[in-house]
Design an enzyme around this catalytic site. Structure first.
Site, PDB file in Angstrom:
ATOM      1  N   ASP A 193       0.858  -1.182   0.000  1.00  0.00           N
ATOM      2  CA  ASP A 193       0.000   0.000   0.000  1.00  0.00           C
ATOM      3  C   ASP A 193       0.892   1.230   0.000  1.00  0.00           C
ATOM      4  O   ASP A 193       1.975   1.231   0.619  1.00  0.00           O
ATOM      5  CB  ASP A 193      -0.916   0.024   1.229  1.00  0.00           C
ATOM      6  CG  ASP A 193      -1.923   1.170   1.146  1.00  0.00           C
ATOM      7  OD1 ASP A 193      -2.946   0.989   0.462  1.00  0.00           O
ATOM      8  OD2 ASP A 193      -1.660   2.224   1.731  1.00  0.00           O
ATOM      9  N   GLU A 253       1.070   5.669   0.252  1.00  0.00           N
ATOM     10  CA  GLU A 253       0.486   6.993   0.450  1.00  0.00           C
ATOM     11  C   GLU A 253       1.229   7.941  -0.471  1.00  0.00           C
ATOM     12  O   GLU A 253       2.451   7.801  -0.668  1.00  0.00           O
ATOM     13  CB  GLU A 253       0.594   7.442   1.908  1.00  0.00           C
ATOM     14  CG  GLU A 253      -0.095   6.508   2.902  1.00  0.00           C
ATOM     15  CD  GLU A 253      -1.577   6.294   2.629  1.00  0.00           C
ATOM     16  OE1 GLU A 253      -2.216   7.213   2.055  1.00  0.00           O
ATOM     17  OE2 GLU A 253      -2.083   5.216   2.965  1.00  0.00           O
ATOM     18  N   HIS A 305      -5.427   4.874   6.491  1.00  0.00           N
ATOM     19  CA  HIS A 305      -4.775   5.717   5.483  1.00  0.00           C
ATOM     20  C   HIS A 305      -3.292   5.908   5.788  1.00  0.00           C
ATOM     21  O   HIS A 305      -2.702   6.916   5.376  1.00  0.00           O
ATOM     22  CB  HIS A 305      -5.477   7.074   5.336  1.00  0.00           C
ATOM     23  CG  HIS A 305      -6.792   6.975   4.621  1.00  0.00           C
ATOM     24  ND1 HIS A 305      -6.930   6.556   3.313  1.00  0.00           N
ATOM     25  CD2 HIS A 305      -8.062   7.207   5.069  1.00  0.00           C
ATOM     26  CE1 HIS A 305      -8.201   6.562   2.980  1.00  0.00           C
ATOM     27  NE2 HIS A 305      -8.924   6.943   4.029  1.00  0.00           N
ATOM     28  N   ASP A 351      -2.765  -0.109   6.282  1.00  0.00           N
ATOM     29  CA  ASP A 351      -3.659  -0.479   5.177  1.00  0.00           C
ATOM     30  C   ASP A 351      -3.196  -1.773   4.506  1.00  0.00           C
ATOM     31  O   ASP A 351      -4.027  -2.578   4.058  1.00  0.00           O
ATOM     32  CB  ASP A 351      -3.718   0.650   4.148  1.00  0.00           C
ATOM     33  CG  ASP A 351      -4.525   1.843   4.650  1.00  0.00           C
ATOM     34  OD1 ASP A 351      -4.925   1.818   5.837  1.00  0.00           O
ATOM     35  OD2 ASP A 351      -4.742   2.793   3.877  1.00  0.00           O
TER      36      ASP A 351
END
Length: 573
Positions: free
Chosen positions: A37, A39, A178, A183
């Site tokens: 994952d 960001e 998040h 995540d």
């Protein structure tokens, strides 16, 4: 605040066995996944940057290792992203740059199936970063849990497939926040829950999971049982229709895996779906190795002419360049070949172009007037021939004209490449005179002639041998064997690792098919079959066990021109 770690990797990761792609037909519980994952500062891989990477490596429900790090994007984090993720620009001041993080991540994920929730987003950012820093993107298999969830779950059960919604549905142990590693951990739980669901539907390996993802009609999926009896060995398969007619012939390294794909979403061709709808049963022929399977496929295509195969089903319908049988021979394009024919060609136009080049350089007549043996060629040559007859207008008896015919035969047989050398000299002269377009056209014609000669002589060299026994190393040890007689595969077999090879060779030779050669350039064999044999013999590691004749191409053949022709074709493109 201490600087963020480049990554956290469990000690169990060092001992983890990562499956190669060839091993991905093993159960899902034995497949290694890396769930990732990211960001980012925005939604565009081209314009935005990664701010955090989180990844979890799993196999069989066990966590093998984790990697997590903040990443300095080299820019400020937009306020709405700060609100969403809680990652501020101040947190990233001492973080490593993406070029420092990528090598560690790629090594961490090597050999595994890459998983992400909305995989196009995460993989898109990773690929863009890899390309931006001139790194190589590994050939990852990629699985998207959004796509899998939408395939597995009904709209009633899961109106939304957002990660937070699926986390609530499956009661995951780590809530998505998040933040990348949280995540990724939540996605691991979602993945496990979805795999458990598809396992109840008979999906137990990664290829089966990939095949399951697209929607498939119930009729198409309902015929999966037709493949249940097939072995997991190399061979040829035949789909048969309602009247027992052969609809389609194919070849496979693993018969069951290949045929199973026709009843899943991996088969998207409308033509094949139509064929599957008509099929009532599937026959198969097990083969010793891939070469035998490929040869048997060619023979079955010729025997049955299946309507759903696009590959040539009529291997003998080839074109040949042949000298006519008359006192003053000329070149003719025919379906029949003799010992001095050049070919085969798949279409008549290519054959005609090569014949025109030979006619020009060897000074063979292209006029079609019948000339008796007691007459001469030249003075009465029709004026209608564009550019004049290449054989000239000087009077020629059959004996004098015979020198040009002998030059054609020598060129085709590979005993004299003087015509090719004359063509190359003419190209150089045209280039020196700055007639570059004319030089390029002649270069292309010469390359086409050289390529046709090389192919014909290479195939004829294999077909000329009465018996040849060759061996090639098997993957995993042992040997593959082929007994070739007059350009045809007469027998095939294997000697697994630890089995003495020579008794196997003797048994294969004794049981080999008897081949009766015919008077043609390939002694009755088809060009497709001889081509397969020649490519197999040329493959790395192949060696000749024994042979009745030498395996050699003519010394003055087109083999020596192979590099020149390749360069000429490259210049033309």
């Amino acid at each position: 605040m201490p600087p963020p770690s480049l990554g956290r990797v469990s000690s169990r990761d060092a001992a983890a066995h990562q499956l190669t792609f060839d091993e991905l037909d093993t159960p899902l519980r034995d497949t290694t996944f890396v769930v990732v994952d990211l960001e980012t500062t925005g939604s565009s891989p081209a314009d935005d940057a990664i701010t955090e990477i989180g990844a979890v490596k799993i196999r069989g429900g066990q966590v093998l290792g984790e990697l997590g790090t903040l990443v300095d994007p080299g820019r400020t984090v937009p306020p709405h992203i700060v609100t969403l993720t809680g990652i501020t620009s101040a947190m990233l001041v001492d973080a490593p740059r993406i070029e420092q993080v990528l090598p560690s991540f790629l090594e961490f994920a090597r050999g595994a199936v890459l998983v992400a929730h909305n995989a196009p987003f995460d993989v898109g950012f990773l690929k863009a970063a890899v390309a931006r820093h001139d790194l190589a993107w590994p050939p990852f298999q990629v699985l998207c849990t959004v796509k899998l969830a939408r395939r597995v779950l009904s709209r009633e059960e899961a109106p939304s497939v957002r990660l937070s919604a699926l986390a609530d549905l499956f009661h995951v142990t780590t809530r998505p926040t998040h933040r990348a590693l949280d995540d990724a951990r939540a996605t691991v739980d979602v993945l496990h829950a979805l795999i458990e669901r598809v396992g109840n539907l008979g999906v137990h390996s990664y290829p089966e999971l990939v095949d399951y993802l697209p929607n498939v009609s119930s009729a198409q999926r309902g015929k999966r049982g037709l493949a249940a009896h097939l072995p997991r060995t190399p061979g040829v398969y035949l789909f048969r229709g309602p009247s027992d007619e052969v609809l389609y012939v194919g070849t496979a390294v693993n018969l069951q895996r290949r045929v199973r794909g026709y009843f899943t979403g991996s088969e998207t061709r409308a033509r094949m779906k139509e064929m599957v709808a008509l099929a009532t049963r599937i026959d198969h022929v097990e083969c010793a190795h891939g070469l035998e399977a490929a040869v048997r496929e060619l023979r079955l295509l010729a025997a049955h002419a299946p309507p759903y195969n696009r590959r040539s089903k009529f291997p003998k319908r080839a074109w040949w360049i042949t000298l006519t049988d008359e006192p003053f021979p000329r070149l003719s394009i025919t379906r029949r070949a003799d010992a001095d024919s050049l070919g085969p060609f798949t279409n008549r136009t290519d054959a005609a172009d090569v014949a025109a080049t030979i006619t020009d350089v060897c000074r063979i007549r292209n006029c079609t007037k019948k000339i008796r043996r007691d007459q001469v060629h030249g003075p009465d040559c029709p004026d209608g021939v564009v550019g004049g007859c290449p054989a000239g207008s000087d009077p020629q008896t059959p004996e004098r004209y015979g020198a040009a015919v002998a030059a054609v035969r020598a060129l085709i047989r590979g005993t004299d490449d003087a015509p090719l050398r004359r063509l190359r000299s003419r190209i150089d002269e045209l280039a020196a005179a700055e007639l570059f377009e004319s030089a390029a056209r002649l270069r292309d014609r010469t390359a086409a002639l050289g390529t046709a000669l090389r192919r014909a002589q290479r195939l004829a060299a294999v077909a000329a041998i009465d018996e040849l026994v060759a061996a090639r190393p098997r993957d995993g040890g042992g040997w593959e064997f082929a007994v070739v007689r007059a350009g045809r595969l007469a027998s095939a077999g294997v000697a697994p690792r630890g089995v003495p090879p020579m008794p196997v060779v003797d048994a294969l030779t004794l049981a080999a098919e008897t081949v009766l050669p015919e008077p043609s350039p390939l002694r009755g064999a088809t060009a497709g079959e001889v081509g397969l044999l020649a490519s197999w013999l040329d493959s790395p590691g192949t060696r000749i066990v024994r042979t009745s004749d030498g395996y050699a191409e003519p010394a003055r053949g087109a083999g020596a021109w192979q590099r020149w022709c390749a360069l000429a074709r490259g210049a033309a493109s």
